[in-house]
Design a protein around this motif. Structure first.
Motif, mmCIF file in Angstrom:
data_model
loop_
_atom_site.group_PDB
_atom_site.id
_atom_site.type_symbol
_atom_site.label_atom_id
_atom_site.label_comp_id
_atom_site.label_asym_id
_atom_site.label_seq_id
_atom_site.Cartn_x
_atom_site.Cartn_y
_atom_site.Cartn_z
ATOM 1 N N LEU A 189 -2.552 -10.925 -11.484
ATOM 2 C CA LEU A 189 -3.889 -10.857 -10.911
ATOM 3 C C LEU A 189 -4.692 -12.101 -11.233
ATOM 4 N N ALA A 190 -5.418 -12.591 -10.223
ATOM 5 C CA ALA A 190 -6.371 -13.681 -10.426
ATOM 6 C C ALA A 190 -7.627 -13.128 -11.092
ATOM 7 N N PRO A 195 -4.141 -10.058 -6.066
ATOM 8 C CA PRO A 195 -2.777 -10.004 -6.591
ATOM 9 C C PRO A 195 -1.875 -11.108 -6.050
ATOM 10 N N THR A 196 -0.881 -11.470 -6.857
ATOM 11 C CA THR A 196 0.251 -12.278 -6.411
ATOM 12 C C THR A 196 1.508 -11.476 -6.725
ATOM 13 N N VAL A 197 2.288 -11.170 -5.695
ATOM 14 C CA VAL A 197 3.458 -10.313 -5.834
ATOM 15 C C VAL A 197 4.710 -11.174 -5.962
ATOM 16 N N THR A 198 5.538 -10.840 -6.938
ATOM 17 C CA THR A 198 6.856 -11.471 -7.092
ATOM 18 C C THR A 198 7.923 -10.415 -6.840
ATOM 19 N N VAL A 212 2.037 3.330 -10.197
ATOM 20 C CA VAL A 212 0.628 3.119 -10.533
ATOM 21 C C VAL A 212 0.546 1.963 -11.516
ATOM 22 N N LEU A 213 -0.205 0.931 -11.146
ATOM 23 C CA LEU A 213 -0.384 -0.231 -12.023
ATOM 24 C C LEU A 213 -1.617 -0.075 -12.913
ATOM 25 N N SER A 273 -7.995 3.291 -9.350
ATOM 26 C CA SER A 273 -6.576 3.009 -9.554
ATOM 27 C C SER A 273 -6.104 1.835 -8.709
ATOM 28 N N GLN A 274 -5.025 1.206 -9.181
ATOM 29 C CA GLN A 274 -4.286 0.224 -8.405
ATOM 30 C C GLN A 274 -2.841 0.701 -8.325
#
Length: 315
Positions: A189-190, A195-198, A212-213, A273-274
């Motif tokens: 997360l910035a 978000p940046t997903v890998t 759930v993150l 939630s995320q």
């Protein structure tokens, strides 16, 4: 500004109509301090009509509103009844508000919304919207009385509203961080929460996956609810972001108007939630030859921050 009576509106429509942008209004009063910006300047002035309104009760609870009826209202006015001691709002903030409306002719209550929670989505406050005109750059905990003259175009009579500024809503999920699930895409997360997903190495999953993150503690999303979210969608096939709300504004959607896998990522989750969901084609845009334009045949990854919910009333 144009408004319809509160009693004639569904819960889902009230925030759209009452808190919509201003098309015309009296000249705002300049209550700004140096550098405070257009939002402070957008606050509408008080007047004899709004000053005549009284409201008993704590901010955040349905007030008992009184005034001498009929109340003569010639223009839109806004009087601060209670000045909050919380954080000051800024242009573009998401805020939770609650309000009660009355008929100015008879002082009959038309209805209230927002006091029970999850009745209305967070609103974005700005100098261009009615809520900005009513509140300006108020502080959390502020209560204002707003008077609206009769609308000859719609036949609506003059109305009185008491509006409470409840809190400022974060623009990213604020729940408790959870342990990552092995094998799922990872998310960094910035500072603003974007978000940046890998993606992990290997073939795309063939089954739907959800994790759930961040675990929120707000209201739970049910099927059919309207939800305010930040989201990012990544194609597993290309590794590229194909859609996102980050960089513009949070999106409002209903759980019945999105692809099944996206809806499944929302229903049962709590505000704050995320979540991250991996959608095989069957739960996204369908099987078939991969087509970049409509995402058919692609496996998709969504990271979703749940910022607010407007629950569907039950019978």
């Amino acid at each position: 500004m144009r408004f319809r009576p509160l009693a004639a509106l569904s819960v889902a429509a009230v925030s759209v109509v009452l808190l919509a942008g201003c098309s015309s209004s009296p000249e705002p009063t300049d209550t700004s301090s140096p550098g405070s910006g257009a939002l402070c300047e957008a606050k509408l002035p008080a007047g004899a009509a709004s000053d005549a309104v009284e409201a008993e009760g704590e901010v955040g609870e349905v007030p008992t509103v009184s005034f001498s009826a009929p109340l003569e209202i010639e223009d839109i006015q806004s009087t601060v009844l209670v000045e909050g001691d919380g954080e000051q709002v800024s242009e573009g903030d998401l805020v939770n508000v609650a309000f009660v409306g009355l008929d100015a002719e008879t002082a009959t209550e038309l209805g209230s919304i927002g006091y029970a929670g999850s009745e209305v989505l967070p609103q974005q406050i700005s100098a261009e919207t009615s809520i900005g005109a009513f509140l300006g750059c108020a502080t959390v905990g502020t209560r204002v009385a707003v008077t609206l003259p009769a609308d000859t175009a719609t036949g609506s009579g003059a109305q009185v509203y008491v509006l409470d500024l409840l809190d400022i809503v974060p623009t990213a999920a604020w729940g408790e961080q959870q342990e990552p699930v092995e094998g799922m895409p990872t998310v960094e997360l910035a500072e603003d929460g974007a978000p940046t997903v890998t993606l992990p190495e290997g073939d795309a999953p063939t089954e739907y996956e959800l994790a759930v993150l961040k675990q929120g503690d707000g209201a739970t999303v049910a099927e059919g609810d309207a939800v305010l979210v930040q989201y990012q969608g990544v194609s597993w096939n290309t590794g590229e972001v194909f859609d996102q709300s980050w960089g513009s504004a949070p999106a409002t959607l209903t759980t019945t108007q999105v692809v099944p896998g996206f809806a499944d990522a929302l229903v049962g989750q709590q505000v704050g939630s995320q979540v991250i969901a991996v959608l095989p084609p069957a739960t996204a845009y369908g099987e078939g030859e991969i087509n970049d334009e409509d995402l058919v045949g692609q496996t998709l990854v969504f990271v979703v921050d749940i910022l607010g919910v407007q629950q569907v009333p039950t019978e």
